[in-house]
Design a protein around this motif. Structure first.
Motif, short mmCIF file in Angstrom:
data_model
loop_
_atom_site.label_atom_id
_atom_site.label_comp_id
_atom_site.label_asym_id
_atom_site.label_seq_id
_atom_site.Cartn_x
_atom_site.Cartn_y
_atom_site.Cartn_z
N LEU A 386 0.86 -1.18 0.00
CA LEU A 386 0.00 0.00 0.00
C LEU A 386 0.90 1.23 0.00
O LEU A 386 1.72 1.41 0.91
CB LEU A 386 -0.91 0.02 1.23
N ARG A 570 -2.05 -0.97 -4.12
CA ARG A 570 -3.08 0.05 -3.85
C ARG A 570 -2.38 1.33 -3.41
O ARG A 570 -1.22 1.33 -3.02
CB ARG A 570 -4.05 -0.42 -2.77
N GLN A 582 -8.39 6.66 -1.86
CA GLN A 582 -7.62 5.43 -1.88
C GLN A 582 -8.32 4.40 -2.75
O GLN A 582 -9.53 4.46 -2.96
CB GLN A 582 -7.38 4.87 -0.48
N ASP A 584 -7.33 0.99 -5.92
CA ASP A 584 -6.37 0.28 -6.74
C ASP A 584 -5.41 1.29 -7.38
O ASP A 584 -5.83 2.34 -7.87
CB ASP A 584 -7.09 -0.51 -7.82
N CYS A 585 -4.12 0.96 -7.38
CA CYS A 585 -3.10 1.90 -7.82
C CYS A 585 -3.35 2.38 -9.25
O CYS A 585 -3.36 3.59 -9.53
CB CYS A 585 -1.71 1.26 -7.71
#
Length: 610
Positions: A386, A570, A582, A584-585
């Motif tokens: 994360l 993420r 915030q 999923d990347c």
């Protein structure tokens, strides 16, 4: 013009005479940005210290000249040099935490520089100091000017250093990693400020950095340094579009990006050779994929490949095919697929609040509280990364320190941080010691986090002895030697002290120390910010490999979006103590929903290669 001719610098060391700079030739014009890049330990920072005549006690200049406006500053007495240093020639140092006086208010330090090198005095000097703090992005400069350095974050201290250097309006500025500790929005602001000053005052800038994206957007010319020598000099656009030295080509291929996820980065094997050696051939040959037999025995010279491009490589001697035809890019290993993560989170943070007391008066009584973290919630799954991103001072580092229980004595912490079902905020004694085997932290400032009185071997072994007393001495030694290899340090580093290393090398030591106890969760606070791109590639490959093998999780605090794109699963975007967004990347970076996230991503420097 600042002209450097045949500069040589040596250092006295236990292993012998270290030739830190060997025949350096550079010329920087007023109004020009000249970037000096290369791996940690190549001599970049030593070049800056030599130009300022601030070499360590064991260092000395043994040859060459440094002309500024026709005057060789190496011939000046120290009294004459003090007028040049800070006045005509300013410097932003790499580590603000060790460059600022800890017992002086930051405003007094800036005012001292202004009064020494300009005609301003008293209230006028203080007003100018406040103005420069505002220009470099310090919030509430009228109040923060009376703060001491320890009250500021790493990025804020760096901004104070930049303000101090620019407030005297020097003719030339040496900037040694000036934006390393800054988030992307402040970095963009500082770089724009430097560009404006160059236009207004025709200030020459020697930019020392490992951030090639910054170089591509700022520099007019680039010099690549390796093992104390310049190996390539070219205009910035030509350097990035048509690099000619094998080292330059390998550096550009080592950059992390989203399109390289799932593939190991091309880390350059080995390390920079020790500079006490007597070199008989090319210094890069042992690490070069295009090395020929005579590279090990023939010293290459810096040759002109065009009117504006110079390269130190035998591949460019007459009769030898050009470098791009000779260099074969090695096949990069494709990592095995990452195992499916368990649904239950390893770390579950709910409504985390961190409040610092505000003290005042003669007896320093508590007069109020400052909410550094104001209700943060997130989860980190087993084997997941994360990324926690945001501007300097938004509470990222405070969040990480609170989770690993480093703020108990200085702040009030509320909320929950559940690690494997245990609330870290409620643990004490043996239970807390057991938790520390599972969670470790890599600190943002490696110099401040390493005990200066301990050798590297003792620093790495200390955690093993405290948290894994069952391991015998031979097992501990074998583990720290393996770690030393993994983070790209030579074995002889184990018997040296932290002050004997560059900033990037100290960061590798800090990473090795965190990895030594094989934790399940690592809080990585800017773990690659002080590393050049080749070592960064080694570290990112190492972190990904450990994640696949051991299932370790990372809370990755960073402002490097390229690293986030490559390593994070993420992402959580933080502002003013709260998480703004915030998810999923890939989704957040491609389709940000909040205005703050959009602004943050718009400020990210991008590498221009054509």
């Amino acid at each position: 013009m600042m002209k450097i001719q045949d500069l040589e610098v040596v250092l006295d060391a236990d292993a012998g005479l270290v030739k830190a700079i060997d025949g350096l030739k550079l010329a920087i014009e007023r109004g020009e940005t000249f970037a000096l890049v290369g791996e940690s330990g190549c001599g970049k920072s030593m070049t800056a210290l030599a130009l300022m005549r601030l070499l360590p006690e064991n260092g000395r200049v043994t040859g060459g000249q440094v002309h500024i406006g026709g005057v060789d500053v190496l011939d000046l007495p120290e009294a004459g040099m003090r007028a040049v240093r800070g006045g005509r020639l300013g410097m932003i140092f790499q580590e603000p935490a060790t460059s600022l006086n800890p017992v002086m208010k930051v405003g007094d330090q800036i005012v001292e520089a202004i009064e020494t090198h300009t005609a301003l005095r008293g209230a006028a000097a203080r007003a100018k100091a406040i103005d420069w703090l505002r220009r470099v992005g310090i919030p509430e400069p009228e109040r923060r000017i009376d703060d001491y350095p320890f009250r500021m974050s790493g990025g804020q201290k760096q901004r104070v250093m930049i303000a101090m250097a620019l407030a005297t309006e020097p003719d030339f500025l040496i900037a040694d990693e000036p934006t390393t500790a800054l988030d992307v929005t402040i970095q963009a602001q500082i770089l724009d400020l430097l560009k404006d000053l160059q236009r207004e005052q025709r200030m020459g800038l020697l930019l020392i950095t490992h951030d090639l994206a910054v170089v591509s957007g700022m520099a007019h010319r680039v010099a690549l340094m390796y093992a104390g020598q310049i190996v390539e000099v070219a205009p910035a656009a030509e350097f990035f579009s048509r690099p000619q030295h094998p080292y330059a080509q390998a550096l550009l291929r080592a950059l992390p990006a989203g399109d390289r996820r799932g593939v190991a980065l091309e880390a350059i094997p080995g390390t920079v050779p020790p500079l006490w050696l007597q070199f008989e051939g090319c210094r890069f040959a042992p690490r070069c994929a295009a090395a020929m037999p005579h590279c090990a025995t023939t010293l290459p010279e810096l040759v002109n490949t065009s009117d504006t491009h110079q390269v130190r490589c035998l591949l460019h001697k007459p009769g030898v095919p050009a470098a791009p035809e000779r260099i074969v890019r090695p096949e990069l290993p494709v990592p095995p697929p990452v195992p499916a993560r368990e649904t239950a989170p390893l770390l579950d943070v709910q409504d985390l609040k961190v409040r610092f007391p505000i003290r005042g008066g003669l007896l320093q009584r508590v007069t109020g509280h400052f909410d550094a973290v104001a209700g943060v919630s997130f989860q980190v799954a087993r084997g997941e990364t994360l990324a926690l991103v945001g501007e300097s001072g938004c509470g990222k580092t405070t969040t990480g320190k609170a989770i690993v229980q480093l703020l108990r004595r200085v702040a009030v912490t509320e909320g929950r941080a559940m690690l494997d079902g245990q609330n870290l905020f409620e643990l004490d004694g043996p239970a807390l010691l057991d938790a520390r085997r599972k969670v470790q932290i890599i600190f943002q400032d490696p110099f401040a986090s390493l005990n200066p009185r301990m050798r590297v071997a003792d620093l790495l072994e200390e955690g093993l002895m405290a948290l894994h007393p069952d391991l015998d001495a031979a097992t501990r030694r074998a583990r720290i030697e393996r770690l030393t290899d993994q983070v790209g340090l030579r074995r002889d580093a184990l018997e040296r002290y932290p002050h004997e290393f560059s900033g990037g090398q100290r960061q590798r030591i800090a990473i090795a120390r965190a990895l030594a106890v094989q934790p399940r969760l690592i809080v990585c606070d800017e773990p690659t910010s002080a590393l050049d791109v080749s070592v960064q590639a080694q570290i990112l490959n190492l972190l990904r490999e450990l994640q696949r093998e051991l299932g370790v999780s990372y809370l990755f605090i960073t402002h490097n979006i390229g690293v986030v794109e490559y390593i994070a699963d993420r992402i959580a975007v933080m502002q003013a103590g709260r998480i703004e967004e915030q998810g999923d990347c890939a989704d957040v970076l491609a389709r940000p929903q909040r205005d703050y996230t959009k602004t943050l991503l718009a400020a990210v420097p991008r590498l221009v290669t054509a």
